[in-house]
Design a protein around this motif. Structure first.
Motif, short mmCIF file in Angstrom:
data_model
loop_
_atom_site.label_atom_id
_atom_site.label_comp_id
_atom_site.label_asym_id
_atom_site.label_seq_id
_atom_site.Cartn_x
_atom_site.Cartn_y
_atom_site.Cartn_z
N ARG A 97 64.70 61.85 48.42
CA ARG A 97 64.59 62.75 47.28
C ARG A 97 64.23 64.17 47.72
O ARG A 97 64.00 64.44 48.90
CB ARG A 97 63.53 62.21 46.32
CG ARG A 97 63.85 60.81 45.80
CD ARG A 97 62.67 60.17 45.11
NE ARG A 97 61.53 59.98 46.01
CZ ARG A 97 60.42 59.31 45.68
NH1 ARG A 97 60.31 58.75 44.49
NH2 ARG A 97 59.44 59.20 46.56
N LEU A 98 64.15 65.07 46.75
CA LEU A 98 63.73 66.44 47.02
C LEU A 98 62.33 66.42 47.65
O LEU A 98 61.41 65.78 47.14
CB LEU A 98 63.71 67.24 45.71
CG LEU A 98 63.21 68.70 45.82
CD1 LEU A 98 64.17 69.52 46.69
CD2 LEU A 98 63.07 69.30 44.42
N GLY A 99 62.21 67.11 48.77
CA GLY A 99 60.93 67.10 49.51
C GLY A 99 60.81 65.94 50.47
O GLY A 99 59.82 65.82 51.17
N GLY A 100 61.82 65.09 50.49
CA GLY A 100 61.74 63.88 51.32
C GLY A 100 61.80 64.14 52.81
O GLY A 100 61.28 63.34 53.59
N ILE A 101 62.44 65.22 53.22
CA ILE A 101 62.47 65.55 54.65
C ILE A 101 61.05 65.78 55.15
O ILE A 101 60.62 65.24 56.18
CB ILE A 101 63.36 66.78 54.91
CG1 ILE A 101 64.82 66.43 54.65
CG2 ILE A 101 63.17 67.28 56.34
CD1 ILE A 101 65.76 67.63 54.74
N LYS A 107 71.18 65.37 50.81
CA LYS A 107 71.64 65.06 52.17
C LYS A 107 70.49 64.97 53.19
O LYS A 107 70.61 65.41 54.34
CB LYS A 107 72.66 66.12 52.64
CG LYS A 107 73.92 66.18 51.80
CD LYS A 107 74.92 67.16 52.37
CE LYS A 107 76.15 67.27 51.48
NZ LYS A 107 76.90 66.01 51.40
N ASN A 108 69.38 64.40 52.75
CA ASN A 108 68.26 64.20 53.68
C ASN A 108 68.65 63.34 54.88
O ASN A 108 68.15 63.54 55.99
CB ASN A 108 67.08 63.54 52.96
CG ASN A 108 66.43 64.45 51.94
OD1 ASN A 108 66.85 65.59 51.78
ND2 ASN A 108 65.41 63.95 51.25
N ALA A 129 57.68 56.45 53.49
CA ALA A 129 57.27 57.85 53.59
C ALA A 129 56.57 58.31 52.32
O ALA A 129 55.87 59.31 52.33
CB ALA A 129 58.48 58.73 53.88
N ASN A 130 56.75 57.54 51.27
CA ASN A 130 56.14 57.90 49.99
C ASN A 130 56.20 56.66 49.10
O ASN A 130 56.74 55.61 49.51
CB ASN A 130 56.90 59.07 49.34
CG ASN A 130 56.01 59.92 48.45
OD1 ASN A 130 55.02 59.43 47.90
ND2 ASN A 130 56.36 61.18 48.33
N THR A 131 55.66 56.75 47.92
CA THR A 131 55.82 55.67 46.96
C THR A 131 57.23 55.71 46.38
O THR A 131 57.88 56.75 46.35
CB THR A 131 54.80 55.80 45.81
OG1 THR A 131 54.99 57.08 45.19
CG2 THR A 131 53.39 55.70 46.33
#
Length: 804
Positions: free
Chosen positions: A158-162, A191-192, A20-22
Motif C-alpha cells: 500500500r501507500l507508504g509500504g516501501i 508498484k511497491n 511489515a504492518n497490520t
C-alpha cells in the motif's frame, strides 16, 4: 523453567512470518505456502502455528488455513476474542497473562512435537507488524528472538509500504534475525513490488510478488461469506498456477540445509585456521570446539551434532557462565544496545579523536566523572581494552612519581607495589606489573618489575566466613579470622582499629621500609584489583588488607623517598580533609577492569574499601558486553605531570579507534541502564536474601554486600566434600575444589565439575564455564532472571552435593 533454545531441525523447515504492518496479508501468504508444500509430494506435511490470536474465533487465522490449505496441521496457543492488540486483549479478558517465556516454550514444544511427527514445513505467524506488542506489551521482534527462526517477511503493497517494509526489515536485522524471503501483493498503481524487488535483490533475498487477493465484502452475512470463500478458493488456485512458489520453497529448503551444513563444519574449519587465546592446542581436536549459532540474554545457542532424536532441535541453550569472559552485563543481543550501536555507526562511523570531540565521547566522560563517586578523578583517557588501559595507567603513575621524586627511569628501575596473583593484561608493560606466573614466565621480554604482597584470603568453608592468613605469614599477620556474615568481613571502618588491622599496617610498613631502605628498590605506583583478583584465580582479598595497604602508602611518603617533605601521618589517627585529591606516597592505581561497574554489585568496587584511587581503569562491563572500550580516569594532579612546553612530555599513547563513537554511545546507554536499575531497586530481592539476620552486625552494613547467587547455595556448597572454599559477591560465584597437588592455575581439579555442567542430565540446557586451575567460577549478567539462576544452582547442587 528451563531456558528455550533456538529452533533448528534438518527434517523440519520452520519459519516465522512477520508483517511489515497490520493487514498486509500474512495469513494469505501462509496459506499460499502451506498449499504449495502440500502439493509438492505426498511425503510433505505442512503445519501452521499462531502463538497469539485476537478477534472472533470464526475469523481466526488458523481457521482460514483449515478452510483453504486442506491437510495442513494447525494450532493456536493463546486465543483472545477481542479484535485488539494482544496486550489489551489480555487485560480486557482479565485472565492470567502468559509470560513471554511460557509462550516461547509452547512454541518450541509444538515445533519439536511436529518435527518428531513427520512435519516437513512449519510457519509460525505473528500478530500485526514486526513491533506489534505481545501479551506482555513487549515487541514481538524481541519476544520471539530467542527462537531465531528464519523470517518470511510479508511486505506492504500500500501507500507508504516501501518505507514500512524496509523499516521492518532493518528492525529484524538489528535483532539478529535472518530474513530468508519477502512476499507482497502486486499493486500496479504504487508498484511497491518493483522498488522492493530491486532493494532486496542487492541483499540476495528473494522477493516474490503475488496477485492481489479479492477485496473483502463490504458487509458480512451468510451470502457474502460464501462468496468470499469461493473467491478466495479461486484466488489460491490462480496463485498456484501462475506464481513460482515452488522455486521459493526450494530456496528456503536449501537455506535451511546450508545453515546446518555450516554449523556442522564450523568446528573443523576453526580447528584448521584459528589460534585461540589462553589455549594449549597440543592434543586439541575439532570436537573440543563448540559452534555458537547465536546468543541471547544469558545464553549461547550451541550446535549439537549427534545423539539427537528427530524432535530435538540441533541448537541448545547454554548458559554463558563466564559472562563471555567477564564482559556481559545487559544480556546478549540486547536490542537497546544494538540500536545504540547502529545509531552511532550511522551518525559517525568512526572519526579520529585527537584534537576533536564528538557527543558520545564527551557524554561518557562527563557521566563517569559525575557518577563514579571518586572526587579525585577528573580526566578521562580512552583506550581500546583493559590491557591497554592499564598500560596508560602505569605510564601515568610512574611519570607522576618520577616527576615528584626527581627519578630518571632511563637510568634506574622504577618498580610497582602490588599483590600476589595480580594480572593486569597481556601487553608487555603491564605484564611486568605481575609476579612471575604461568601467564608470563615464558614470555621472552618479561622482566617482572615490582614487589607483590602475599595477602589474607576470604572464603566460606563449612558454613563460616573465614579469612585465611598465608601460612608463612602467621607470625606477622596473626591467626585466621572467622565471621558470621560477609557484611562483617566488609565492615572495614570498624575493623581498622582491630588487632588484625594494626598487624596488617605494621607488616606492610616494615616490608616496604626494608625493600626501599635495605634493598634500594624504588616504587612508582601501588596497583591493586579491588576485592577480587580475577585471572589469578578469583582470589578474594581481605578488604581490610587492601585498605591498610592504601593507608600505609598514602600516610608514609617518607617510605619511598627520604626527601619527601610531607610529614608522615596515619589517616586513621589524623584523618585527611573531607575531599583530598592530591596523591601522597605513591599514586594508587585501581584496576577495575573486571571488578568495576556493578560486577560486584556496586558501581565501583573501590567503594568497598572506602579508598579513592588516583587512577582507575574500567572496561568489560563498560559497554554492557557489546563492543571493546576502556577508560583510564586520573586526577588533575596526575594530568599535570604530563604538562610542559615539550611535545615529548605529553602522554604519547593512542589507537586509531580511540574513543570510537559506537563504543562510547553504547557505554553511555549501558551505564545509564545499570544506574537506573540500581536506583529502581532491581536487585533488592538479592539484597534481602543476603541481609544478615544475626545480631552483632555492624550498623550501616546490613545488606550492603550481596550476590545474585543465593546465600543458601553458598552455604550448602561450602559443606560439599570436594569443595575447599566458596564465595559469591555481586554476579560472581567462585568455587575452589580441593586438590592434593595444592591447586594453582595448572591444576585440573575443577575440570570434572566443568564437564558435569556441560553434560547435564535433562539435555535441555547446559552451562559453559571457565576454570582457573582448581577454581570454577560462574558469572551472570546484571539483568539475569532469578529463575534462570536458580536453575543453574540446581545443577551445581546436583553435581557437588548429590554424592555426599
Amino acid at each position: 523453567m528451563s531456558p528455550v533454545g533456538a529452533a533448528l531441525w534438518r527434517s523440519l523447515r520452520a519459519h516465522q512470518v512477520y508483517g511489515a504492518n497490520t493487514d498486509v496479508g500474512k495469513t494469505i501468504v501462509s496459506t499460499v505456502l502451506c498449499n504449495a508444500i502440500q502439493r509438492q509430494t505426498s511425503q510433505n506435511q505442512a503445519a501452521f502455528l499462531k502463538p497469539v490470536s485476537t478477534g472472533p474465533l470464526d475469523d481466526a487465522d488458523d481457521r482460514h488455513i483449515q478452510r483453504h490449505a486442506a491437510g495442513t496441521w494447525t494450532r493456536c496457543l493463546y486465543q483472545f476474542e477481542e479484535p485488539v492488540s494482544p496486550h489489551i486483549a489480555v487485560q480486557q479478558k482479565k485472565t492470567t497473562i502468559p509470560r513471554d517465556d511460557d509462550i516461547l516454550a509452547s512454541v518450541h514444544k509444538t515445533l519439536s512435537d511436529w518435527a518428531g511427527s513427520g512435519v516437513s514445513f512449519a510457519l509460525v505467524e505473528t500478530a500485526g507488524g514486526v513491533h506489534s506488542p505481545g501479551p506482555n506489551a513487549n515487541s514481538q521482534a524481541d519476544l520471539y528472538r530467542p527462537l531465531r527462526l528464519p523470517v518470511v517477511l510479508v511486505a506492504d503493497s500500500r501507500l507508504g509500504g516501501i518505507s514500512s517494509s524496509i523499516s521492518a526489515y532493518e528492525s529484524l536485522v538489528v535483532r539478529g534475525y535472518d530474513v530468508h524471503s519477502v512476499l507482497l501483493f502486486r499493486d500496479e498503481y504504487y508498484k511497491n513490488h518493483e522498488y522492493l524487488l530491486n532493494y532486496f535483490q542487492k541483499k540476495s533475498i528473494p522477493l516474490v510478488p503475488l496477485p492481489s487477493p479479492p477485496p473483502k465484502p463490504a458487509t458480512w452475512n451468510v451470502d457474502s461469506l460464501a462468496r468470499d470463500e469461493e473467491a478466495m478458493a479461486a484466488y489460491y488456485g490462480r496463485v498456484a498456477q501462475k506464481t513460482d512458489i515452488m522455486s521459493l520453497l526450494e530456496q528456503l529448503n536449501a537455506k535451511n540445509a546450508e545453515r546446518i551444513d555450516r554449523l556442522e563444519s564450523m568446528a573443523r574449519r576453526a580447528h584448521a585456521t584459528i589460534w585461540y587465546p589462553f589455549t594449549q592446542h597440543h592434543g586439541m581436536e575439532a570436537k573440543d570446539i563448540t559452534p555458537i549459532d547465536s546468543a541471547y540474554d544469558d545464553y549461547f545457542q550451541t550446535f549439537a551434532e549427534s545423539g539427537l532424536s528427530p524432535h530435538e532441535s540441533k541448537l541448545r541453550a547454554t548458559f554463558d557462565g563466564s559472562a563471555s569472559w567477564w564482559t556481559q552485563g545487559l544480556g546478549h543481543g540486547n536490542p537497546s544496545l544494538a540500536l545504540s550501536a547502529a545509531y552511532a555507526a550511522g551518525r559517525y562511523g568512526h572519526v579520529m579523536f585527537p584534537g576533536n570531540i564528538h557527543e558520545p565521547a564527551l557524554s561518557l566522560a562527563e557521566l563517569l566523572v559525575q557518577s563514579i563517586g571518586n572526587p579525585r578523578l577528573r580526566k578521562v583517557f580512552y583506550t581500546d581494552n583493559g590491557s591497554t588501559g592499564m598500560e596508560v595507567a602505569v605510564k601515568m603513575g610512574l611519570r607522576a612519581a618520577c616527576d615528584r621524586y626527581g627519578w630518571d627511569a632511563s637510568q634506574e628501575q622504577i618498580s610497582i607495589l602490588g599483590l600476589k596473583g595480580s594480572y593486569h593484561g597481556d601487553t608487555i608493560g603491564v605484564m611486568d606489573c605481575s609476579e612471575p606466573s604461568t601467564f608470563n614466565q615464558k614470555v621472552e621480554w618479561y622482566r617482572g618489575r615490582g614487589y607483590w604482597f602475599d595477602f589474607p584470603q576470604v572464603k566460606m568453608s563449612q558454613g563460616v566466613w573465614k579469612i585465611e592468613m598465608p601460612a608463612h605469614l602467621h607470625e606477622s599477620l596473626g591467626s585466621d579470622l572467622e565471621f558470621s556474615s560477609l557484611d562483617g568481613v566488609f565492615a572495614v571502618e570498624n575493623r581498622l582499629q582491630s588487632a588484625a588491622g594494626k598487624r596488617y599496617k605494621e607488616y606492610i610498613r616494615s616490608t616496604i621500609h626494608g625493600l626501599v631502605h635495605k634493598h634500594g628498590m624504588k616504587f612508582g605506583s601501588l596497583i591493586m584489583e579491588p576485592i577480587i583478583l580475577g585471572a589469578g584465580g578469583m582470589l578474594f582479598c581481605d578488604p581490610l588488607f587492601q585498605r591498610c595497604l592504601a593507608e600505609v602508602v598514602r600516610g608514609h611518603p617518607e617510605l619511598f623517598d627520604p626527601s619527601a617533605t610531607r610529614p608522615a601521618q596515619d589517616p586513621a589517627q589524623d584523618p585527611a580533609p573531607e575531599v583530598e585529591t592530591a596523591w601522597s606516597g605513591l599514586p594508587i592505581i585501581f584496576d577495575e577492569v573486571f571488578t568495576g561497574l556493578y560486577r560486584l554489585g556496586r558501581k565501583s568496587s573501590a567503594s568497598f574499601l572506602n579508598v579513592d584511587a588516583d587512577i582507575a581503569v574500567n572496561a568489560k562491563l563498560l559497554t554492557g558486553g557489546l563492543v571493546p572500550l576502556c577508560t583510564t580516569m586520573a586526577s588533575d594532579e596526575i594530568f599535570r605531570a604530563f604538562s610542559s612546553p615539550e611535545k615529548s612530555d605529553a602522554l604519547l599513547h593512542g589507537h586509531s579507534y580511540t574513543a570510537h563513537a559506537v563504543g562510547c554511545q553504547v557505554a553511555v546507554d549501558s551505564l545509564q541502564t545499570m544506574i537506573r536499575m540500581e536506583r529502581s531497586g532491581s536487585w533488592d530481592g538479592y539484597r534481602q536474601d543476603w541481609t544478615p539476620t544475626q545480631t552483632g552486625t555492624p550498623a550501616g552494613s546490613r545488606g550492603d554486600v550481596w550476590s545474585v547467587w543465593s546465600h543458601g547455595l553458598v552455604s550448602d556448597l561450602s559443606h560439599a566434600p570436594s569443595v575447599d572454599g566458596v564465595f559469591a559477591i555481586g554476579t560472581v560465584l567462585s568455587i575452589s575444589l580441593k586438590d592434593i597437588q595444592g591447586g594453582g592455575y595448572t591444576s585440573t581439579a575443577a575440570r570434572g565439575l566443568q564437564q558435569r555442567l556441560v553434560s547435564t542430565s535433562d539435555g535441555k540446557f547446559n552451562v559453559h564455564s571457565r576454570v582457573l586451575g582448581n577454581v570454577l567460577y560462574l558469572m551472570s549478567s546484571v539483568t539475569s532472571q532469578v529463575e534462570a539462576l536458580r536453575s543453574i544452582e540446581g545443577l551445581l547442587r546436583e553435581a557437588l552435593l548429590s554424592r555426599r
